[in-house]
Structures are given as C-alpha cells and as structure tokens.
Write a protein that holds these residues in place. Structure first.
Motif, short mmCIF file in Angstrom:
data_model
loop_
_atom_site.label_atom_id
_atom_site.label_comp_id
_atom_site.label_asym_id
_atom_site.label_seq_id
_atom_site.Cartn_x
_atom_site.Cartn_y
_atom_site.Cartn_z
N LEU A 82 0.83 -1.21 0.00
CA LEU A 82 0.00 0.00 0.00
C LEU A 82 0.86 1.25 0.00
N ILE A 83 1.93 1.25 0.75
CA ILE A 83 2.84 2.40 0.79
C ILE A 83 3.49 2.60 -0.58
N GLY A 84 3.88 1.49 -1.23
CA GLY A 84 4.47 1.59 -2.56
C GLY A 84 3.51 2.19 -3.56
N VAL A 85 2.24 1.75 -3.52
CA VAL A 85 1.23 2.30 -4.42
C VAL A 85 1.03 3.79 -4.15
N ALA A 86 0.99 4.16 -2.88
CA ALA A 86 0.80 5.57 -2.52
C ALA A 86 1.95 6.43 -3.03
N ILE A 87 3.17 5.91 -2.94
CA ILE A 87 4.34 6.66 -3.41
C ILE A 87 4.27 6.88 -4.92
N VAL A 88 3.91 5.81 -5.66
CA VAL A 88 3.82 5.91 -7.11
C VAL A 88 2.72 6.90 -7.52
N LEU A 89 1.55 6.79 -6.86
CA LEU A 89 0.46 7.70 -7.19
C LEU A 89 0.82 9.15 -6.87
N THR A 90 1.49 9.37 -5.75
CA THR A 90 1.92 10.72 -5.40
C THR A 90 2.87 11.28 -6.45
N PHE A 91 3.78 10.44 -6.91
CA PHE A 91 4.72 10.87 -7.95
C PHE A 91 3.97 11.24 -9.24
N LEU A 92 2.99 10.40 -9.62
CA LEU A 92 2.24 10.66 -10.86
C LEU A 92 1.46 11.96 -10.77
N PHE A 93 0.80 12.20 -9.63
CA PHE A 93 0.00 13.41 -9.49
C PHE A 93 0.86 14.66 -9.38
N GLU A 94 2.09 14.52 -8.87
CA GLU A 94 2.94 15.69 -8.71
C GLU A 94 3.74 16.03 -9.96
#
Length: 423
Positions: A264-276
């Motif tokens: 879950l943390i890995g997914v959150a990191i990837v999504l944060t990177f994509l949105f930023e």
C-alpha cells in the motif's frame, strides 16, 4: 436461473461486441438484456439465493441504492441554489421560478439513470447466477474472451491503422486492462483444475487460452496505451500477486498485514509521484496532454461545479456553454472528470467510496476463499485498475465497460462468500 444466466451472457457479449464494432445500439441491447436477467432472477430466486445475495452485498447495499437515487434527484425540481451556478445566473437575469431540475439535459440524465440501474441489476444477477461454481467458471471464460478480443482490436489498430478503425481506443484500453487480470485468473483456474485431478488436456487448453488472452492484453495495455494506464494495470497485477503470495506461503496475519502495508505504501508513493508530475487541478493531472484552450475550458468547468454537479451524463451538453464554438463537442478527458462535472463532489466521493469498499471486501474475500480465491482476486485487481484508470482516461464511461465491470465485481463478491454446498 437458466434464463437469467442466458440474459447475463447476452448482456456482456452484445454490449461489448457491438460497441467495439462501433454500433450505436449496443448499450440499449445490453441494458434490455440486463433488465431481462433481473426479471428472470427475481422470478426464480429461492430463499437460499436471497440469503447468499445478502451476505455478498453486506459490504454496502446502501451505496448501491444511493447512486441511482442521487441521479434521480437531479431530475426533480429543487431550489436553484443547489444547482450549477449557470442556472442561478440565468434565473437572476431572466426571472421565473426559483425551482428546477439540476440537470442540464433531462434526456441524457435519464439515460445515465437507466445505465446505472442496468449496472446494479447486472451486479445483482451475477451474484445470484454464479453462486454455482460451474457457471462462475463459464462467466469468467466469457469475460476473459470478450476482453481479449477487445485487446486484439487495439493491437491490430496500433500495428496497422487501417485495421479495426471503428473500435473506440478508450474502450479497448479499459477492456484490455480488465482482460489482463481476467486471463491471469483463467490461468490460475487451469492450474487449480490440474491440481484437483481434472482432465489434463482440458486444463491445458484452458490455460493456453488464458495465456494467449493475457499476452494480447499485456501487449495492448503496456505496449499501445498510455503510461498511466499501464501503471494502473501494474497495480492490479501486484494485487493479484500479493494475494497469491499470502495464500501460497500461508503467512500469519501479522506477516500478511506487514506485506500488505508495504504494498500500500508503494502504491501511494507511485500515485503521489504521478499526481505531482503535472500542475493544475487534481482531476486533470493524469489525463493525456491537451491544448491550452481545452484545458482552460475544463478548468472553468471544474471551478463552477458544486456539490450536486450539472446532471449525470451531461458533460458534453454543459461543455457547449463554455466553448466559443457552439458546434464543437467537448469530450470528457477522464471518467472521474465526467463524474465530477455531472454529479459534483457527492458523485465523485460516492464513486471512490464504492471502489474502495468493494476493493477491501474482495481483497479479504480472496484471502478467505481458499482454492477459488482467483475469482475475488481478479475482481479486486480490476476494481483497482478501474479506480486509477478513471483518472487517466474516459473509457470507463462506455456502457460496455460499465456493464463488464459490474459483472466482474458481482462474480468476485459471489464467489468470495460461496460455500462448497452451493457449487
């Protein structure tokens, strides 16, 4: 349940095949088949079937009811202060009653309401029909075949633009994502059959079909679609692998929780990177690049949208108000953008809530299911893909994608609570 089962298959195949072929009546035929399936299921339902449905939908029946009610509320006269600011401005300028429907186009919103009811009907009918495991396998095979054909259309068009010109790119991308998860589940089905002493040749044939479908879907989603769609599909694959590892290694609850939190943390990191990576409104950050004028129009639409939106299914109708060229058609860049513009913050929050609740329910159902865990695991992966993909493209607005996703979720929910005695 035989008629309901036939109507369910007809709904899946007709809506998908006709819409991929570019026909305009695929959605209507799929909706009518869903209505027929619901009627047949209601007439043939027994108490055991009803109890099974209640267990399968205990995660949030109220949300399933709330969605069509919210759409229906947009059709009845309400205070204009609840509606889109454009209607209030028009009232101030022209006068008249301070009451009216929220929607900008009653016909389009009625169509959206019928589609929502058809999707909920398909989900409910699927839960009842696939309580029997043999029917669940057949529905899985039909879904995997339909989505693999969609992926093939995308592959052919990308390899040679003269081929499959009528197939909508956004729809084939979404169905290809579903097809990747479903065909991986078919491969697990074949492996499970081989382990339980089913005929080897038949199991090998099923596994080979799943492998071919998975390869076609992987080529479409990773080779010929956008980066964000590929990442959404990768999330789904990781989820299926996570469930498989936890089950096969028989991890303790503590170890399974730690592994799940890490994922879950890995997914959150990837999504944060994509949105930023992009700037501007959140709902526009994952969509493909667009012209500056189009982006400015979409930003104005987002700024004007309130809690109740401007009417489900009315994105193009409202978009004409913001365009200088009245004859041009403004297409929704993503499903999330269309939901927000049509149903406001309430609709977008409901979409995300339904997805997350279903995802959690299917995840834990897969961990508890045993040898049939690939049914809810594939459904959970498809829900995760759909949630991320809804911010990256408009394919999930297509009736074929909506009906397929409803059947996939129904299949996963039904088989996450099924017992050996009901197969």
């Amino acid at each position: 349940m035989s008629l309901a089962y036939f109507a369910l298959i007809l709904s899946i195949v007709s809506a998908s095949a006709l819409e991929i072929a570019g026909a305009t009546f695929g959605a209507q035929l799929g909706t009518m088949a869903a209505a027929l399936g619901l009627l047949a299921a209601v007439l043939s339902t027994r108490k055991a079937d009803y109890d099974h449905y209640v267990r399968a939908t205990s995660w949030g029946r109220w949300i399933l009811i709330a969605i069509p009610l919210c759409i229906a509320a947009q059709l009845v006269p309400l205070p204009l202060s609840w509606a889109h600011p454009i209607w209030a401005s028009a009232h101030d300028a022209l006068g008249g009653l301070s009451l009216g429907p929220i929607t900008a186009d009653i016909g389009l919103t009625v169509n959206a309401l019928l589609l929502a009811l058809a999707a909920i009907s398909s989900l409910g009918v699927t839960i009842l029909v696939v309580r029997n495991r043999s029917r669940a396998e057949l529905v899985l095979l039909v879904l995997s075949g339909v989505t693999a054909v969609s992926a093939l259309m995308l592959d052919l068009h990308r390899l040679s633009p003269k081929l499959a010109t009528n197939a909508p790119f956004d729809l084939t991308t979404s169905l290809a994502g579903f097809g990747l998860m479903l065909n991986l589940a078919v491969m697990q089905l074949a492996a499970e059959r081989a382990e339980t002493h089913h005929p080897v040749l038949r199991s090998a044939a099923i596994g080979l079909c799943g492998l071919v479908g998975a390869l076609l879907s992987a080529a479409a989603i990773f080779g010929f679609s956008g980066t964000n769609s590929a990442i959404a599909a990768a999330f789904g694959i990781v989820l299926m692998l996570l469930i498989l590892v936890i089950r096969r290694l028989d991890l303790s609850p503590l170890a399974a929780s730690a592994l799940s939190v890490a994922a879950l943390i890995g997914v959150a990191i990837v999504l944060t990177f994509l949105f930023e990576k992009s700037s501007g409104p959140v709902l526009l950050r994952l969509v493909p690049n667009m012209e500056a004028e189009t982006k400015a129009i979409l930003e104005r639409m987002l700024a004007d949208t309130r809690w109740f939106g401007a009417g489900a299914g009315t994105f193009a109708a409202v978009g004409r108000i913001y365009q200088s060229d009245a004859g041009a058609v403004l297409a929704a860049p993503s499903a999330a953008m269309a939901v927000f513009a049509g149903m406001g913050w309430i609709g977008l929050a409901a979409m995300i809530a339904v997805s997350l609740i279903a995802l959690v329910r299917l995840f834990f159902g897969a961990l508890q299911r045993g040898r049939d865990s690939f049914f809810p695991a594939a459904a959970a992966a498809c829900v995760l893909f759909a949630l991320v993909q809804s911010f990256a493209g408009p394919g999930l607005l297509r009736p074929a994608a909506i009906l397929c996703l409803a059947v996939i979720v129904g299949l996963g929910l039904s088989q996450s609570v099924s017992q050996s005695g009901s197969r």
